[in-house]
Write an enzyme that holds these catalytic residues in place. Structure first.
Site, short mmCIF file in Angstrom:
data_model
loop_
_atom_site.label_atom_id
_atom_site.label_comp_id
_atom_site.label_asym_id
_atom_site.label_seq_id
_atom_site.Cartn_x
_atom_site.Cartn_y
_atom_site.Cartn_z
N GLU A 486 38.26 40.80 41.60
CA GLU A 486 37.05 40.00 41.84
C GLU A 486 37.33 38.52 41.57
O GLU A 486 36.86 37.65 42.31
CB GLU A 486 35.90 40.53 40.97
CG GLU A 486 34.64 39.71 40.98
CD GLU A 486 33.99 39.53 42.35
OE1 GLU A 486 34.44 40.15 43.32
OE2 GLU A 486 33.03 38.74 42.44
N LYS A 490 36.80 35.64 44.38
CA LYS A 490 35.93 34.47 44.19
C LYS A 490 36.70 33.21 44.55
O LYS A 490 36.20 32.33 45.25
CB LYS A 490 35.44 34.35 42.74
CG LYS A 490 34.32 35.25 42.32
CD LYS A 490 32.98 34.98 42.94
CE LYS A 490 32.74 35.67 44.23
NZ LYS A 490 32.44 37.06 44.31
N HIS A 509 56.90 46.32 40.27
CA HIS A 509 57.23 47.04 41.50
C HIS A 509 57.21 46.14 42.73
O HIS A 509 57.11 46.61 43.86
CB HIS A 509 56.27 48.23 41.67
CG HIS A 509 56.32 49.18 40.52
ND1 HIS A 509 57.41 49.97 40.26
CD2 HIS A 509 55.44 49.42 39.51
CE1 HIS A 509 57.19 50.69 39.16
NE2 HIS A 509 56.00 50.36 38.68
C1 AGP Z 1 31.17 38.42 47.77
O1 AGP Z 1 31.40 37.23 47.14
C2 AGP Z 1 31.33 38.43 49.22
N1 AGP Z 1 30.65 37.38 49.87
C3 AGP Z 1 31.32 39.77 49.89
O2 AGP Z 1 32.52 40.40 49.51
C4 AGP Z 1 30.17 40.74 49.66
O3 AGP Z 1 30.21 41.21 48.35
C5 AGP Z 1 30.24 41.90 50.65
O4 AGP Z 1 30.12 41.39 51.96
C6 AGP Z 1 29.22 42.96 50.40
O5 AGP Z 1 27.93 42.49 50.56
P1 AGP Z 1 26.70 43.31 50.08
O6 AGP Z 1 26.77 43.41 48.59
O7 AGP Z 1 25.50 42.53 50.55
O8 AGP Z 1 26.76 44.67 50.69
#
Ligand code: AGP
Length: 613
Positions: A486, A490, A509
Site C-alpha cells: 500500500e 500511494k 530471491h
Molecule cells: C487507491 O488509492 C486507488 N485509487 C485504487 O487502487 C482503488 O483503491 C481501487 O480502484 C478500488 O476502488 P474501490 O475501493 O472504490 O473499489
C-alpha cells in the site's frame, strides 16, 4: 465520531444548535440531544433516534435561551437510549456536558467516583466527565479550573464541551487527545464551538481550531485559548472561503491531505455503534451474521481492487488469526476468471470504497452465481456493492474525494478486525479474556492515529530528502507486508515514482539485485512478531548502499543505528499495527507528490471510481 454544536450569543440558541446538528447528520448517529440555559436553569431534551424526533420533542416542550450545547451520538458505551444520549448533567443540576471520543480510563474514573458515593444515571464514559467537574467545583474551583483538572485526567482522544448554570457567560471546550476536532467560530457578539466546520458555516467564516491538549473559554466576546497546563495560546484565525469546494477542504491544500488527517476521527467513527467496551463485544447488525451462519462458514474469499485489496490482505491475516477461518484474497479482476471453488458455506467478502468498482462487482456476481453468501465493506452508502450484498459493513468514514485512498484504507482494516472478533465469538473459538483484550485494544486506535499524524513535520523533512528519487522499494513482513504494498501504491499513483512493495523475505530471491545507492528502501520494522527478521533485512539493504527509511516503534534504539531516516509510530497492539503503520507512508507519499507540484487529488490517468472492466 459524534457531532457537537455549542452557541453563546444574543439569539435563541435552540434553532442554531438544531440546524448545526442537521449539517452534521451525514456523519451518522443514533441519538440526539441539546441543553439550553433557560432562566438560570439547565433544560435538556434528548432521546434515541433521529434529529427529526428531537425537533418534535423540542416542539412539544420548547426551550429558550441564548447559551446551549447540542450533540448527535453514536453509541460506544451503552445502547442508544434516552438515558445514554448526550447532554449529560451532573447531580447538582448545574453542569452539563457533551463529548466526542472514548475516555480510555473511564472504568478507573468511574470506580474512583463510585467510591466517593457518586451514582451513575447512564452507561456512558461521558458521565464520568460531568461528575469529575462537579467533584472539583465542590473543592472551591471555578468552572474553568474544575474543567481543566478534569480534562487532564482523561486519557484517549476526546473532545468535550460543557457549560454551567452558575457561570452562564461561558462555554468551556477542550481537545484532549490526538483525534477529533474543535472548531471555534467568531460572530458579532456571538460565538460557536463545534466538532466540524459545516455546523457553523451559515453563521460565520472566521474560525480557529484547537490543537491537541488545548482548551478554550468561549464567551460572547471571543475565546481565550490555553493549553491544559494553563499556558496562554494565541488563536490563529482562518477565514473559510465561500467557494464550496475550497470550504470543504478547510485548512488543507488538498483533499488527500485533509483525508489523511481525518483518520484519527474516521477511525473513531469506525468504532462508533459497533463496540461494546463494557462487555467486550462487537455489533455489526447490517452484516446479518447469525450464529448459524457463523458456524457453517468454511471459507472466506476477500475480493477487491487496488488499495482495497491490500486492506483485504490484512483482513486475511486478522480473520485467520482471530477466527481461524481460512481466507483467500483474490483481486476483483481475476476472481471470475479462475473458477473459484464456492458453495453455500463460502462467504465472498467484497471491499470497496466506492462500491461501484466494476471488477469487484463482477466478482460479487460470480460469488452470487455460485451460491456464496455475499458480504461487502463499503464506504459509499447506497452503492451497488452495498445493495447486492446479503450483509454489509459501512465504513463510516464520510466521503473520500482524493483519488488516492487513505481513510477508506484504514477503516476496513478495523472493520475486518471487528468482523474477526465477532466471527470468533459466535463460533465460540475465542476465550473471554482474549476477546475482551482484543476489543479493549480498539479504543486506543484513534489516539494512536492522532499521535502519528502529529509527527508530520518530521515526515515532511524526509519527503524533501526523497523528492528526486526515481525508484523506491517498500518491504514488510507478516501482517505488515500489505502495508508495504500500500505504501508503494500511494507513492506511485500520486508522485509517478516507480515504487514496488515486496515481502521482505523474498528479497534474497531476486529483488535484492536492485539495491544500490540509487534505490531507497522503505522498511516496516515495528515491534511485531517479525521484528527480528526485519532487522536482518534492514542490515542487508544497508550493506548494499541503499538509503534506508524505517517505520519503527517509538523507543527503539536499534533501528536508528541502521536507518538513514526513521518514521516513528507509537507502540500499538500488533494486530492493529497496520492501521497505524500505514499513516506515515501516506504522509510521505503525499508530501513527495506535493513538493513535486503534482495534482495530488486527481493524478493522471486515474479515476476515483473505476466502473469499467
Ligand atoms: C487507491 O488509492 C486507488 N485509487 C485504487 O487502487 C482503488 O483503491 C481501487 O480502484 C478500488 O476502488 P474501490 O475501493 O472504490 O473499489
Amino acid at each position: 465520531m459524534c457531532g457537537i454544536v455549542g452557541y453563546i450569543g444574543a439569539r435563541d440558541a435552540t434553532p442554531i444548535i438544531l440546524n448545526g446538528l442537521k449539517r452534521l447528520e451525514y456523519r451518522g448517529y443514533d441519538s440526539a440531544g441539546l441543553a439550553v440555559l433557560q432562566n438560570g436553569k439547565i433544560e435538556i431534551r434528548r432521546d434515541a433516534g433521529k434529529l427529526s424526533h428531537l425537533i418534535e420533542l423540542v416542539a412539544q416542550s420548547p426551550l429558550s435561551g441564548t447559551v446551549g450545547i447540542g450533540h448527535t451520538r453514536w453509541a460506544t458505551h451503552g445502547e442508544p437510549s434516552a438515558r445514554n444520549a448526550h447532554p449529560h448533567i451532573g447531580h447538582t443540576g448545574r453542569v452539563v456536558v457533551v463529548h466526542n471520543g472514548i475516555v480510555e480510563n473511564f472504568l478507573e474514573l468511574r470506580e474512583e467516583l463510585a467510591a466517593e458515593g457518586v451514582t451513575f444515571n447512564s452507561d456512558t464514559d461521558t458521565e464520568t466527565i460531568v461528575h469529575l467537574v462537579e467533584h472539583y467545583q465542590a473543592t472551591g474551583l471555578d468552572l474553568t479550573e474544575a474543567a481543566r483538572r478534569t480534562f487532564k485526567q482523561l486519557r484517549g482522544a476526546n473532545v468535550v464541551v460543557l457549560l454551567s448554570a452558575d457561570e452562564p457567560d461561558k462555554i468551556v471546550t477542550a481537545r484532549i487527545g490526538n483525534a477529533g476536532g474543535v472548531v471555534i467560530g467568531y460572530g458579532e457578539g456571538e460565538m460557536f464551538a463545534a466538532s466540524d466546520i459545516p455546523a457553523i458555516l451559515e453563521h460565520t467564516r472566521k474560525v480557529t481550531f484547537l490543537e491537541s491538549r488545548q482548551m478554550a473559554i468561549v464567551t460572547r466576546e471571543g475565546a481565550r485559548l490555553e493549553t491544559l497546563d494553563g499556558e496562554p495560546v494565541e488563536a490563529k484565525i482562518h477565514t473559510i472561503p465561500w467557494d464550496p469546494v475550497a470550504a470543504e477542504k478547510g485548512e488543507y491544500r488538498h483533499f488527500m491531505h485533509k483525508e489523511i488527517h481525518e483518520q484519527a476521527r474516521s477511525l473513531a467513527d469506525t468504532l462508533a455503534g459497533r463496540v461494546d467496551f463494557q462487555n467486550g463485544k462487537i455489533r455489526l447488525p447490517e452484516l446479518n451474521l447469525t450464529p448459524e451462519l457463523a458456524n457453517r462458514i468454511q471459507k472466506i474469499y476477500i475480493t477487491a481492487c487496488g488499495t482495497a485489496a491490500y486492506a483485504g490482505m490484512v483482513g486475511k491475516y486478522l480473520i485467520e488469526k482471530i477466527a481461524r477461518i481460512p481466507v483467500e484474497v483474490e483481486i476483483g479482476s481475476e476472481f471470475r476468471y479462475r473458477d473459484p471453488i464456492i458453495d453455500e458455506n463460502t462467504v465472498v467478502l467484497a471491499i470497496s470504497q466506492s462500491g461501484e468498482t466494476a471488477d469487484t462487482l463482477a466478482a460479487m456476481e460470480e460469488g452470487r452465481r455460485k451460491g456464496a453468501v455475499l458480504w461487502s465493506i463499503v464506504n459509499a452508502i447506497g452503492s451497488q456493492a452495498m445493495r447486492i450484498a446479503d450483509g454489509y459493513i459501512s465504513m463510516q468514514t464520510g466521503p473520500e474525494i482524493g483519488v488516492a485512498s487513505t481513510k477508506a484504507f484504514t477503516a476496513p482494516l478495523v472493520d475486518q478486525y471487528m468482523l474477526a472478533i465477532l466471527l470468533a465469538d459466535l463460533r465460540g473459538t475465542l476465550d473471554e479474556k482474549t476477546r475482551r483484550q482484543l476489543v479493549s485494544d480498539l479504543r486506543l486506535v484513534p489516539d494512536l492515529a492522532g499521535r502519528v499524524l502529529n509527527t508530520e513535520p518530521e515526515i515532511e523533512k524526509v519527503a524533501w530528502a526523497l523528492k528526486d528519487i526515481r525508484n523506491c522499494l517498500y518491504l514488510g513482513r507478516g501482517i505488515n507486508m500489505p502495508i508495504a504494498y500500500e505504501g508503494a501504491l500511494k507513492l506511485k499513483e500520486i508522485s509517478y515514482i516507480h515504487a514496488e512493495g515486496y515481502p521482505a523475505g523474498e528479497m534474497k530471491h531476486g529483488p535484492i539485485a536492485l539495491i544500490d545507492e540509487t534505490m531507497p528502501v522503505v522498511a516496516l520494522v515495528t515491534k511485531d512478531p517479525w521484528y527480528e527478521k526485519m532487522i536482518s533485512q534492514l542490515q542487508q539493504a544497508k550493506a548494499r548502499g541503499g538509503t534506508v527509511i524505517a517505520v519503527a516503534t517509538e523507543g527503539d534504539d536499534l533501528v536508528p543505528t541502521m536507518a538513514d531516516h526513521v518514521l516513528w509510530v507509537p507502540e500499538t497492539p500488533w494486530l492493529l499495527g497496520p492501521v497505524i503503520n500505514v499513516i506515515p507512508l501516506q504522509i510521505l507519499a503525499y508530501h513527495i507528490a506535493a513538493i513535486r507540484g503534482l495534482d495530488v487529488d486527481q493524478p493522471r490517468n486515474l479515476a476515483k471510481s473505476v466502473t469499467v472492466e
